[in-house]
Design an enzyme around this catalytic site. Structure first.
Site, short mmCIF file in Angstrom:
data_model
loop_
_atom_site.label_atom_id
_atom_site.label_comp_id
_atom_site.label_asym_id
_atom_site.label_seq_id
_atom_site.Cartn_x
_atom_site.Cartn_y
_atom_site.Cartn_z
N CYS A 7 35.93 -0.90 54.87
CA CYS A 7 35.26 -1.74 54.06
C CYS A 7 34.27 -2.66 54.72
CB CYS A 7 36.22 -2.56 53.24
SG CYS A 7 37.11 -1.93 51.62
N VAL A 8 34.51 -2.98 55.94
CA VAL A 8 33.65 -3.82 56.39
C VAL A 8 33.17 -3.21 57.93
CG1 VAL A 8 33.14 -6.21 57.50
CG2 VAL A 8 34.77 -5.87 55.49
#
Lengths: 169, 104
Positions: free
Chosen positions: B103-104
Site C-alpha cells: 500500500c505504501v
C-alpha cells in the site's frame, strides 16, 4: 489457450482520467486515525489523482510542529483492541500501545507522520490548514508543518476542491 | 494467457499487458515497453529500472515507490517526473515486473 493479438497489449496508462480529484478531511489526532488519510492520499497520488488534504479540529495535531511526531494511540474507548477496557486506563498503557503501533507500522516500511506528509507533498499532494481550528488553538502558519500551503477557510477549501470526491476521516 | 508482439519481441503478458515472466525481459525490450507508454529512457530511468529489477530478484516482489526512494535512493519527486502520473505501475511495466502489491 494462447491468442496472438495484432496490436500490442499495453496497459492503459495513457487513459488516465486527469480530471479526477480527491479531497480528504483529516479531523482526528490519534495515531491510528492519522494513517488512513495519509495512506489513501499517497495511493491516490500514485494513481495520478490530484489530492488535497484539509486538517481540521483534532486533525490539526497532524500538522502542528509540536505534536505531529508525537501522536498517540489509546485502547480507551476502542473495543477493536479486544482487550478489557479497564486495562486501557492503567498508567502507561497509552504509551505502551502507541509504542507497539509505531513498531508495527515501521516494520512494514510505512513512515512516521511527518515523513509521510513529506512523501505526500513530494508526490504532488496539497496540504491545507483549517482557519477555525487555527484560531481556536491560537496557531499561525509558523506553528505548522512547513509544507502546509496556507491556513484557509472551509469555504476556500470547498472552492479549491470543486468537483472532487471527498473523504471525511 | 495472451501473447503480444512489441517491436519484434513476442512476450507473454497478463490481461493488462504486464509481462508474465520477468525472465523474458531484456534491456532492449524495456526500451520498447517504455516507448509504448510514451517514455524515452534516460540514465535516470535506467537507475530506477535496475534498482527495481535487482530488488525484485532479492525480495521476490516489486518494490513500492517508497522503497524505491528510501532503499533505491531515487527521490519521490524524481520518480513522478520520470514516470508521470502512475510512477509505480509505469516503472514496474517497463521493468517487466508485476505491479507492486504494497500500500505504501
Amino acid at each position: 489457450m494462447t491468442t496472438t493479438q495484432p496490436t500490442p497489449i499495453v496497459p492503459a496508462f495513457a487513459n488516465v482520467d486527469t480530471d479526477r480529484k480527491l479531497a480528504i478531511i483529516c479531523s482526528k489526532g490519534n495515531l491510528d486515525m492519522a494513517y488512513p488519510g495519509l495512506v489513501l492520499a499517497n495511493a491516490a497520488l500514485g494513481e495520478g489523482v490530484e489530492t488535497h488534504l484539509f486538517f481540521t479540529f483534532w486533525g490539526f495535531d497532524m500538522i502542528n510542529k509540536k505534536t505531529m511526531a508525537d501522536l498517540k494511540f489509546t485502547m480507551l474507548g476502542n473495543t477493536a483492541t479486544h482487550m478489557p477496557q479497564a486495562l486501557g486506563g492503567l498508567p502507561g498503557m497509552t504509551a505502551m500501545a502507541t509504542h507497539q503501533m509505531k513498531k508495527s507500522i515501521e516494520a512494514i516500511g510505512v513512515p512516521e507522520v511527518p515523513e509521510f506528509l513529506q512523501q505526500i507533498v513530494d508526490s504532488g499532494g496539497h496540504l491545507w490548514a483549517c482557519r477555525m481550528s487555527a484560531d481556536m488553538q491560537h496557531l499561525e502558519e509558523d506553528d505548522l508543518y512547513d509544507a502546509v500551503e496556507a491556513i484557509i477557510s472551509a469555504a476556500d477549501f470547498i472552492e479549491i476542491t470543486a468537483g472532487a470526491q471527498l473523504l471525511f476521516i | 494467457m495472451p501473447t503480444t508482439t512489441i517491436d519484434g519481441h513476442t512476450i507473454e503478458v497478463d490481461d493488462e499487458g504486464f509481462l508474465l515472466d520477468p525472465h523474458e525481459w531484456t534491456e532492449s525490450l524495456a526500451t520498447c515497453l517504455a516507448a509504448q507508454i510514451g517514455i524515452d529512457l534516460t540514465d535516470e530511468h535506467w537507475k530506477a529500472i535496475r534498482f527495481l529489477r535487482d530488488d525484485f530478484a532479492e525480495q521476490g516482489e516489486t518494490a513500492t515507490l517508497r522503497r524505491v526512494s528510501v532503499v533505491g535512493g531515487i527521490p519521490t519527486k524524481s520518480l513522478f517526473q520520470l514516470f508521470p502520473q502512475k510512477p509505480a505501475k509505469k516503472l514496474a511495466y517497463v521493468a517487466g515486473l508485476p505491479k507492486p502489491h504494497g500500500c505504501v
